[in-house]
Design a protein around this motif. Sequence first.
Motif, PDB file in Angstrom:
ATOM      1  N   TYR A   1     -51.778 -20.551  35.419  1.00 49.41           N
ATOM      2  CA  TYR A   1     -51.243 -20.014  36.680  1.00 49.41           C
ATOM      3  C   TYR A   1     -50.396 -21.058  37.402  1.00 49.41           C
ATOM      4  O   TYR A   1     -49.396 -20.719  38.050  1.00 49.41           O
ATOM      5  CB  TYR A   1     -52.379 -19.579  37.607  1.00 49.41           C
ATOM      6  CG  TYR A   1     -53.258 -18.472  37.069  1.00 49.41           C
ATOM      7  CD1 TYR A   1     -52.807 -17.601  36.068  1.00 49.41           C
ATOM      8  CD2 TYR A   1     -54.556 -18.288  37.559  1.00 49.41           C
ATOM      9  CE1 TYR A   1     -53.619 -16.586  35.578  1.00 49.41           C
ATOM     10  CE2 TYR A   1     -55.372 -17.269  37.074  1.00 49.41           C
ATOM     11  CZ  TYR A   1     -54.900 -16.430  36.093  1.00 49.41           C
ATOM     12  OH  TYR A   1     -55.705 -15.427  35.620  1.00 49.41           O
TER      13      TYR A   1
ATOM     14  N   LYS B   1     -50.878 -12.356  36.083  1.00 49.90           N
ATOM     15  CA  LYS B   1     -52.151 -13.064  35.996  1.00 49.90           C
ATOM     16  C   LYS B   1     -53.231 -12.177  35.391  1.00 49.90           C
ATOM     17  O   LYS B   1     -54.033 -12.624  34.559  1.00 49.90           O
ATOM     18  CB  LYS B   1     -52.583 -13.539  37.381  1.00 49.90           C
ATOM     19  CG  LYS B   1     -51.784 -14.710  37.933  1.00 49.90           C
ATOM     20  CD  LYS B   1     -52.352 -15.147  39.280  1.00 49.90           C
ATOM     21  CE  LYS B   1     -51.657 -16.374  39.814  1.00 49.90           C
ATOM     22  NZ  LYS B   1     -52.219 -16.803  41.126  1.00 49.90           N
TER      23      LYS B   1
ATOM     24  N   LEU C   1     -57.102 -20.875  32.516  1.00 53.23           N
ATOM     25  CA  LEU C   1     -56.306 -19.890  33.250  1.00 53.23           C
ATOM     26  C   LEU C   1     -55.656 -20.503  34.483  1.00 53.23           C
ATOM     27  O   LEU C   1     -54.481 -20.245  34.777  1.00 53.23           O
ATOM     28  CB  LEU C   1     -57.172 -18.696  33.643  1.00 53.23           C
ATOM     29  CG  LEU C   1     -57.581 -17.753  32.511  1.00 53.23           C
ATOM     30  CD1 LEU C   1     -58.547 -16.697  33.013  1.00 53.23           C
ATOM     31  CD2 LEU C   1     -56.360 -17.100  31.863  1.00 53.23           C
ATOM     32  N   GLN C   2     -56.410 -21.323  35.213  1.00 52.79           N
ATOM     33  CA  GLN C   2     -55.837 -21.955  36.400  1.00 52.79           C
ATOM     34  C   GLN C   2     -54.677 -22.869  36.032  1.00 52.79           C
ATOM     35  O   GLN C   2     -53.670 -22.953  36.754  1.00 52.79           O
ATOM     36  CB  GLN C   2     -56.920 -22.734  37.157  1.00 52.79           C
ATOM     37  CG  GLN C   2     -57.971 -21.864  37.823  1.00 52.79           C
ATOM     38  CD  GLN C   2     -57.373 -20.887  38.821  1.00 52.79           C
ATOM     39  OE1 GLN C   2     -56.426 -21.213  39.548  1.00 52.79           O
ATOM     40  NE2 GLN C   2     -57.923 -19.676  38.860  1.00 52.79           N
TER      41      GLN C   2
END
Length: 224
Positions: free
Chosen positions: A49, A65, A45-46
């Motif tokens: 992002y 997000k 996920l990071q």
Amino acid sequence: MAAEQKAAAVGQGTGPATGYRLLLPSQWAQIPLRRGTDEAIERILQDAYARIPADAPRDKIGPYKQELARRFRKAVAGAQEHKGLDLYLPVRPVGDDDFNLGASILVAETVLPVRDSSASQTPPSEIAVQLLTRDGAGEADLSSGEVDGALAVRREHVAAAAPDKGLVAASRRVEYIVSVPEDPDRWFIAAFSTIGGGDPRDELSEALVEWFDAVMATFRWRRG
């Protein structure tokens, strides 16, 4: 059974299989489903992002997000419900495409009940077919062969949409069930699923099925 997503093919070797190796493009990420799941999810996920454009509207970033995390965690939770070992998802963009959950590979294993040694032994190929047909996919296309020297049965079919189960679209499924060397009661399962371009029999689905078959050709056992 441990996994290594990107590793050079290894020889047959000797001894029991303790894991497996698959070669996958860098756009695909491995999510272990028994240990280290949360860490893998957060890392993916990071990374997603970090690819959000710097000039994106600030009031849109938060909801984006949240939705991305929701969809991703839902896919992982569904795989865990099926008692999988590893889930592979395409998490990095190809060209201008965004985070795409339209395809997946779920790796699992099943252990047959201990059989009575005095009873006649069922041929492994028949056991594999029984495992692949026990959920009632009557129109499945079945074939058999070998994967890294082990008996394998391949099943291909189209699964209908089932909104009550969270499956909002029909999907093309290809599954390989492979006998684990030197352990006749254990079976390795690799299940690929795609919605293609919206039609499970469209050209994109056909191309992705061919791609998955090519991925399985890179499969190698890892031995202790």
